[in-house]
Design a protein around this motif. Structure first.
Motif, mmCIF file in Angstrom:
data_model
loop_
_atom_site.group_PDB
_atom_site.id
_atom_site.type_symbol
_atom_site.label_atom_id
_atom_site.label_comp_id
_atom_site.label_asym_id
_atom_site.label_seq_id
_atom_site.Cartn_x
_atom_site.Cartn_y
_atom_site.Cartn_z
ATOM 1 N N UNK A 134 -1.993 4.896 7.359
ATOM 2 C CA UNK A 134 -1.898 3.449 7.220
ATOM 3 C C UNK A 134 -1.854 3.093 5.763
ATOM 4 N N UNK A 135 -0.760 2.544 5.316
ATOM 5 C CA UNK A 135 -0.670 2.190 3.917
ATOM 6 C C UNK A 135 -0.031 0.822 3.768
ATOM 7 N N UNK A 136 -0.316 0.210 2.656
ATOM 8 C CA UNK A 136 0.272 -1.082 2.322
ATOM 9 C C UNK A 136 0.824 -0.990 0.925
ATOM 10 N N UNK A 137 1.883 -1.739 0.698
ATOM 11 C CA UNK A 137 2.517 -1.686 -0.613
ATOM 12 C C UNK A 137 2.720 -3.061 -1.190
ATOM 13 N N UNK A 138 2.670 -3.109 -2.493
ATOM 14 C CA UNK A 138 3.133 -4.289 -3.215
ATOM 15 C C UNK A 138 4.422 -3.842 -3.887
ATOM 16 N N UNK A 139 5.532 -4.421 -3.509
ATOM 17 C CA UNK A 139 6.773 -4.020 -4.158
ATOM 18 C C UNK A 139 7.048 -4.925 -5.345
ATOM 19 N N UNK A 140 8.192 -4.715 -5.948
ATOM 20 C CA UNK A 140 8.471 -5.424 -7.189
ATOM 21 C C UNK A 140 8.489 -6.942 -7.002
ATOM 22 N N UNK A 141 9.055 -7.361 -5.854
ATOM 23 C CA UNK A 141 9.133 -8.808 -5.625
ATOM 24 C C UNK A 141 7.741 -9.411 -5.553
ATOM 25 N N UNK A 142 6.843 -8.715 -4.844
ATOM 26 C CA UNK A 142 5.490 -9.250 -4.733
ATOM 27 C C UNK A 142 4.733 -9.126 -6.033
ATOM 28 N N UNK A 143 5.019 -8.044 -6.750
ATOM 29 C CA UNK A 143 4.317 -7.850 -8.014
ATOM 30 C C UNK A 143 4.724 -8.894 -9.036
ATOM 31 N N UNK A 147 -5.359 -7.297 -4.531
ATOM 32 C CA UNK A 147 -6.083 -8.158 -3.598
ATOM 33 C C UNK A 147 -5.178 -8.871 -2.609
ATOM 34 N N UNK A 148 -3.875 -8.900 -2.905
ATOM 35 C CA UNK A 148 -2.948 -9.549 -1.978
ATOM 36 C C UNK A 148 -2.829 -8.786 -0.667
ATOM 37 N N UNK A 149 -3.183 -7.521 -0.687
ATOM 38 C CA UNK A 149 -3.024 -6.706 0.514
ATOM 39 C C UNK A 149 -4.232 -6.871 1.426
ATOM 40 N N UNK A 150 -3.990 -6.878 2.740
ATOM 41 C CA UNK A 150 -5.133 -7.019 3.643
ATOM 42 C C UNK A 150 -6.034 -5.797 3.542
ATOM 43 N N UNK A 151 -7.331 -6.020 3.573
ATOM 44 C CA UNK A 151 -8.276 -4.913 3.506
ATOM 45 C C UNK A 151 -8.572 -4.458 2.093
ATOM 46 N N UNK A 152 -7.981 -5.113 1.089
ATOM 47 C CA UNK A 152 -8.260 -4.763 -0.297
ATOM 48 C C UNK A 152 -8.931 -5.961 -0.977
ATOM 49 N N UNK A 153 -10.072 -5.714 -1.602
ATOM 50 C CA UNK A 153 -10.807 -6.755 -2.316
ATOM 51 C C UNK A 153 -11.110 -6.247 -3.715
ATOM 52 N N UNK A 154 -11.807 -7.061 -4.474
ATOM 53 C CA UNK A 154 -12.235 -6.574 -5.773
ATOM 54 C C UNK A 154 -13.715 -6.822 -5.951
#
Lengths: 185, 798
Positions: B151-160, B173-180
């Protein structure tokens, strides 16, 4: 087969080289950290009766610093209905010779404040000395005892307090907070 | 022409042919959510309902190629092949067309077709994988990293693009399940499914980041502008990267080096209202030579900001400075490739002075004040307390590819990390000449080398076998927070992936064995002189079942972690948190058993997308700070005491996301993360677990026919973070802060100044200037979070 052998020999040699590099150590890796700072290990209070008499000395001492052995604290015993001049010394006793940190507090008087807080039957202390700006410093104070009773006296040293605040003793960083039990006979 | 138009942006794909489908599944979902999917119904006359369809396959292996672009050049119409390589172009009028099929890592193919009334034209494309692309060696490897299955999530260039200028932790932090986990406004550590620090591996351009990740106030030393793509592998799936990854792996991946000639690059400029922060970042790259093509890139970032501001007051001493640069050199031939990379990261951070306390009474005073005593004004000046961090990375990589055996890659990297911390003021007795010296200084040097062999497919099996060696030395130059130590870690792994097309099942499994030896030397004036050995297995097994409209994924993984030196030996007052922390030299290994179940639903030709990920992480010997019954009495007053202990714990949770394309222009999306952490031995909650949160967004795109990435858009996002009511019974100084709702606004467009495109982005974080505090911010005792932050970004690619 030959090709496979060549392939892995090359890989193995390269990896070994890398491994050797990786295992090299620098000489000064495990040396003693420098720049040890002085710590306040001892708070010493001297009570001098205003109308004459013996000078009473009480000590809060923690020579091995936080943790380890618990600090040793003297119980303060004072005479009833007496006015004392109280002076405080902050000392570093962790090394071979004591270092009087009070001198540094005195030099940077504007950045320091000694606060005295009392509980129980004790009456509040009055600070007698001032820094260059005319604000309280607290290395010298007076204490008046009443009738026999008891309570706690907490001496704290504040670093960089806001002296023009309404409650300067709740500002700044606390470098010392030593609590003594006081009995008035 | 009234036609159905399906233009899907091709987000950068690095994986090998035919093997990226699963790992890219989420990526595609992301692309779609981000709003590059247009669908308009045909209102046209009868004659324009013709169809071309077919399949895109790998000319070498015969396997289907997903996510290839199929475009009718003259009509500006396009689509993308699905997981099975199938594509359909509908609503065409009769006529002659040139249809082009392409993918970033393949040579393109063209066919000239005549479409006539009443016919469905079938045209297959055979694409030749192009081996000129640099980075293919790595890429082929990446396919078998157990990404998809864990199970992986990505931030691609558009989102970055929307996160440019903020730090790595906050970007993720934009990804679900990721906080700081934050310390003030500028230090953010990523938290993946409730775990952070040593339980997360960060791979910076293929090298495991070895900084000083053990402290809560130690942020990852990475310039996010280096990355083109950020990937989070959740759970225990990152076998390829190392042990320790109980929570997951974060991959920071730069763009492949250019292969085309000419000088190209990007200039990024951004300004933020918070801290009046400005930044400039640029990339220059080129490729020269025909016989031995050399590719080169240089990159740099400069950032400076002053004091941040909450809705009501300035936060004193919260400015920062950052200066980063990197260069890369590479060459790539038919059978081999070589790459050199160097990066340097330097940052100087002010630590909010209102959070500097001497003892528990100071902390209680600060909590009672509700507002910092001194709020000050705006300034760029940085005073004490301060952190200065330098991190250097050098990497050399060599890849060799032969038809018979597979691909071999070798990598060596050296990292150097220096951390200097300056207290609010120098200690007593500091001689005048060293008044400007730091109170704490550590230096960590890490050499790491690895070998990876991707064997040639054996039947339907593809796999990797490899080994890693890491040697690390820590020297504490000032302060005695942690001892000097040397670490030697060696690991071997073997990962295989089975897929037999067209079986809907896919199976992946791997095993890893690591040993770690740690020699501990001096701590302050005391000699610890201990040698510790740890060794154990990690493993993962995953199964995927795929259907055209959905797929399900089940994985079980186990990972272990040796206790870190701070958990073993830290001893003293932690001034930031007014606690007395004691290490515990008898700690043993921590082990996690992670089970996760995922569903992705992507029905064809329907505007809905949804994904759900459930996980259950059982951790034995979980290391945590347990509050002691008795406080420690010191001359600074009494401090609550904490000791590192171990217990059985579990963390379970749910991450979900959904999107709905309402009419091709307006898009709705939502995501949520729920998490529960439990100490089974103490029967109590775990500390620092992220609160439940849910967010929803509406995105409107102006115009429908432009290429998706160029179309102007506006996006409004609402995030609701609930109060963390599940906190440990003891050990916190103030209750968790109340729930809060934040609104964020984002807009972007691309202007064409002549032939020069200029990308503009505007975003407003905390639009309503809401006053709030976050449970995962260690400075929540002292001050509010920052208020509204308006930022403007300009990106000029050339």
């Amino acid at each position: 087969m030959n090709q496979i052998l060549k392939f892995f020999t090359l890989g193995f040699i390269a990896f070994s080289l890398i491994g050797i590099t990786a295992c090299q150590k620098d000489d000064d890796d495990m040396t003693d950290p420098g720049n040890e700072q002085e710590v306040i290990t001892t708070v010493q209070l001297e009570f001098t009766p205003e109308l004459g008499g013996d000078v009473l000395t009480f000590v809060f001492s923690d020579p091995d610093g936080p943790g380890g052995q618990a600090p040793a604290v003297d119980n303060i015993e004072l005479a009833a209905n007496t006015t004392y001049e109280v002076t405080v010394e902050f000392i570093d006793n962790s090394g071979s010779t004591p270092v009087f940190i009070t001198d540094e507090v005195q030099e940077e008087a504007e950045e320091h404040l000694v606060c005295y807080e009392v509980t129980g039957d004790l009456s509040p202390l009055t600070i007698k000395d001032q820094d260059m700006n005319g604000d309280a410093l607290g290395l010298i104070a007076t204490m008046m005892t009443g009738d026999a009773g008891s309570g706690d006296l907490t001496v704290s040293l504040k670093h960089e307090p806001v002296k023009d605040s309404a409650t300067p003793c709740s500002t700044g960083e606390t470098d010392v907070e030593a609590t003594f039990q006081v009995t008035v006979n | 022409m009234e036609q159905g138009v399906a233009v899907v942006i091709l987000y950068p794909i690095y994986s090998s042919m035919g093997y990226l489908s699963l790992q890219s599944g989420f990526g595609l979902l992301l692309s779609l959510i981000i709003g590059s999917f247009h669908f308009t119904h045909s209102l046209s006359a009868q004659s324009c309902n013709l169809t071309i369809k077919g399949r895109v396959i790998n000319a070498e292996t015969g396997e289907p190629i997903p996510y290839a672009n199929i475009i009718i050049r003259s009509e500006n119409i396009g689509t993308v092949s699905d997981d099975q390589g199938n594509y359909v172009l509908t609503d065409l009028c009769a006529g002659d067309y040139t249809v082009v099929c392409s993918r970033i890592d393949c040579d393109h193919a063209e066919h000239h077709l005549s479409v006539e009334n009443g016919a469905v034209l079938v045209q297959d494309f055979r694409l030749q994988p192009n081996s000129i692309e640099l980075g293919t060696v790595e890429v082929t490897g990446e396919a078998v990293h157990l990404h998809s299955i864990s199970g992986e999530d990505q931030l691609n260039q558009a989102e970055m693009a929307g996160t440019q200028g903020i730090n790595l932790g906050e970007s993720l932090e934009k990804l679900p399940g990721v906080n700081t986990l934050k310390t003030g406004s500028s230090i953010a550590k990523p938290v993946v499914q409730g775990m952070s620090g040593q339980r997360i591996l960060i791979m910076n351009n293929g090298v495991r980041l070895e900084g000083q990740q053990w402290g809560l106030e130690h942020a990852p030393e990475i310039d996010p502008f280096v990355a083109e793509k950020l990937t989070v592998i959740k759970g225990a799936g990152g076998l390829r990267y190392g042990a320790d990854a109980l929570g997951g792996v974060i991959l920071v991946e730069p763009k492949a080096l250019p292969t085309a000639g000419g000088l190209h690059g990007v200039v990024n400029l951004a300004g933020f209202s918070q801290g009046r922060t400005g930044l400039a970042s640029g990339i220059l790259e080129t490729s020269v030579g025909k016989k031995l093509p050399i590719s080169a890139r240089i990159q740099g970032t400069v950032k400076r900001g002053g004091n941040m501001r909450t809705p009501d007051y300035f936060l004193e001493n919260t400015g920062l400075e950052e200066y980063n640069y990197s260069w890369a050199l590479g060459t790539k031939k038919e059978t081999w490739s070589a790459e050199l990379y160097y990066s340097s990261f330097f940052s100087k951070l002010g630590i909010f002075s209102g959070a500097h306390i001497g003892n528990l009474t100071d902390l209680q005073n600060a909590i009672e004040r509700e507002e910092p005593l001194q709020t000050g004004d705006f300034t760029y000046e940085l005073g004490r307390p301060l952190q200065r961090i330098a991190h250097e990375l050098f990497k050399a990589k060599f890849g060799l590819k032969t038809g018979n055996i597979g691909t071999l890659s070798l990598q060596y990297a050296r990292q150097f990390n220096r951390r200097q911390e300056f207290d609010a003021h120098s200690g007593y007795g500091t001689p005048p000449e060293s008044l400007d010296d730091p109170e704490i200084e550590f230096e960590v040097t890490t050499h790491s080398s690895e070998i990876d062999w991707e064997h040639k497919p054996i039947g339907n099996l593809r796999g990797h076998i490899g080994a890693q060696l890491i040697s690390q030395v820590n020297t504490t130059d000032r302060g005695a927070l942690i001892p000097n130590y040397e670490n030697l870690t060696a690991g071997v792994y073997w990962i295989e992936r089975w897929r037999h097309y067209p079986s809907p099942f896919e199976l992946e499994g791997g095993l890893r064995y690591d040993i770690r030896q740690m020699d501990v030397g001096m701590q302050g004036r005391d000699s610890i002189g201990q040698s510790l050995d740890f060794a154990n297995f990690s493993g993962a097994l995953g199964l995927i079942f795929k259907q055209p409209a959905w797929r399900a994924r089940l994985s079980v993984g186990t990972a272990w972690r040796a206790p870190h030196v701070n958990e073993l030996y830290s001893d003293g007052v932690h001034h930031g948190s007014a606690s007395f922390e004691s290490g515990n030299a008898s700690l043993t290994q921590e082990r996690a058993l992670n089970t996760s179940l995922g569903f992705d639903w992507q029905p064809e030709n329907r505007p809905f997308r949804a994904g759900l990920n459930l996980y259950y992480n059982q951790i034995s010997n979980y290391i945590f700070l347990e509050p002691s019954a008795e406080p420690v009495l010191t001359i600074r007053g009494a401090f609550p005491a904490f000791e590192y202990q171990q217990a059985d714990a579990r963390i379970m949770g749910l991450d979900a996301r959904a999107s709905w394309d309402l009419n091709g222009q307006l898009q709705w999306s939502a995501q949520t993360s729920l998490l529960r952490g439990w100490n089974r031995d103490l029967e109590d909650h775990l500390v620092f677990m992220p609160a439940d949160r849910v967010s929803t967004a509406l995105r409107y795109q102006f115009g429908t026919k432009e290429a998706a990435s160029n179309a102007p858009f506006i996006r409004l996002n609402a995030s609701q973070v609930f109060r963390q009511s599940r906190t440990p019974a003891k050990g916190d100084y103030a209750p968790a802060p109340p729930a809060y709702l934040l609104l964020d606004l984002e807009a972007g467009t691309t202007l064409n100044l002549g032939r020069q495109p200029v990308e503009l982005g505007l975003s407003v974080f905390n639009l309503m200037n809401t006053r709030y505090r976050e449970y995962l911010n260690r400075f929540r005792y002292f001050a509010d979070e920052i208020g509204r932050n308006v930022s403007l970004r300009i990106k000029v690619p050339f």
